[in-house]
Design an enzyme around this catalytic site. Structure first.
Site, mmCIF file in Angstrom:
data_model
loop_
_atom_site.group_PDB
_atom_site.id
_atom_site.type_symbol
_atom_site.label_atom_id
_atom_site.label_comp_id
_atom_site.label_asym_id
_atom_site.label_seq_id
_atom_site.Cartn_x
_atom_site.Cartn_y
_atom_site.Cartn_z
ATOM 1 N N GLY A 11 0.837 -1.191 0.000
ATOM 2 C CA GLY A 11 0.000 0.000 0.000
ATOM 3 C C GLY A 11 0.870 1.238 0.000
ATOM 4 O O GLY A 11 1.989 1.227 -0.494
ATOM 5 N N CYS A 12 0.367 2.298 0.580
ATOM 6 C CA CYS A 12 1.079 3.571 0.630
ATOM 7 C C CYS A 12 2.454 3.393 1.266
ATOM 8 O O CYS A 12 2.575 2.832 2.350
ATOM 9 C CB CYS A 12 0.259 4.573 1.436
ATOM 10 S SG CYS A 12 1.124 6.113 1.747
ATOM 11 N N PHE A 13 3.488 3.879 0.609
ATOM 12 C CA PHE A 13 4.834 3.672 1.155
ATOM 13 C C PHE A 13 5.096 4.469 2.414
ATOM 14 O O PHE A 13 5.996 4.154 3.169
ATOM 15 C CB PHE A 13 5.947 3.848 0.134
ATOM 16 C CG PHE A 13 5.918 5.061 -0.766
ATOM 17 C CD1 PHE A 13 5.490 6.310 -0.349
ATOM 18 C CD2 PHE A 13 6.367 4.933 -2.074
ATOM 19 C CE1 PHE A 13 5.496 7.401 -1.196
ATOM 20 C CE2 PHE A 13 6.387 6.023 -2.935
ATOM 21 C CZ PHE A 13 5.954 7.258 -2.490
ATOM 22 N N TRP A 14 4.307 5.511 2.694
ATOM 23 C CA TRP A 14 4.502 6.258 3.935
ATOM 24 C C TRP A 14 4.257 5.363 5.147
ATOM 25 O O TRP A 14 4.997 5.405 6.119
ATOM 26 C CB TRP A 14 3.580 7.464 4.014
ATOM 27 C CG TRP A 14 3.796 8.505 2.960
ATOM 28 C CD1 TRP A 14 4.884 8.661 2.135
ATOM 29 C CD2 TRP A 14 2.893 9.546 2.619
ATOM 30 N NE1 TRP A 14 4.698 9.740 1.309
ATOM 31 C CE2 TRP A 14 3.487 10.306 1.579
ATOM 32 C CE3 TRP A 14 1.637 9.922 3.077
ATOM 33 C CZ2 TRP A 14 2.855 11.418 1.013
ATOM 34 C CZ3 TRP A 14 1.017 11.026 2.511
ATOM 35 C CH2 TRP A 14 1.630 11.763 1.495
#
Length: 177
Positions: A11-14
């Site tokens: 998912g979102c790399f953050w």
């Protein structure tokens, strides 16, 4: 020190970067793009879903302190590996759950991790094991995003609560603050 590299997309790399950057034995976590067909893609291009890339992280770790298998088990418990091309409100192939092994040994461990972790999920794990492909480092403002922007909207609403839950379950593995 026995340094190795792992590349995963959850998912979102953050969110993914924040989890792995907090672990003892992890030397570096870099956000980037992998698995697509466009050379040197930008965040804006990847977000369209038309480049084929996944938002991913490249983790440099000390195998003597934390194993690849441990990283994979943490990966499977810090995102939903049963949703195809989606993590929460983030939808599209750029948010797919994928593992990009760096060796035949890592591929075998990834296959074992999927089998081992399936028992913890009611739905089938849809995480793919994809060939290692060219890595493109994300723009600088994406690096250490949560650490640098903990009060930003997405971080406060999504990353922060995920990290709080993670800290409860994995406190013994975390770097000393």
């Amino acid at each position: 020190m026995m340094t190795e590299v792992a590349t995963i997309a959850g998912g979102c790399f953050w969110c993914t970067e924040a989890v792995f950057d907090s672990l003892t034995g992890v030397q570096a976590v870099e956000s980037g793009y992998i698995g697509g067909h466009v050379t040197d893609p930008s965040y804006a291009a990847v977000c369209t879903g038309r480049t084929g890339h996944a938002e991913a992280v490249r983790i440099t770790f000390d195998e003597a302190q934390i194993s690849y298998a441990d990283l994979l088990d943490i990966f499977f418990h810090t995102h939903d590996p049963t949703t195809l091309n989606r993590q929460g409100a983030d939808a599209g192939t750029q948010y797919r759950s994928a593992i990009f092994p760096h060796s035949p040994e890592q591929r075998a461990e990834a296959e074992e991790a999927i089998e081992r972790n399936q028992a913890d999920w009611d739905q089938p794990i849809v995480t793919t094991i994809e060939p290692l492909a060219p890595w493109y480092k994300a723009e600088q403002y994406h690096q250490q995003y949560y650490a640098n922007n903990p009060n930003a909207g997405y971080c406060a609403a999504v990353v922060g609560p995920k990290m709080a839950k993670f800290r409860k379950g994995y406190a013994a593995r975390l770097k000393a603050a």
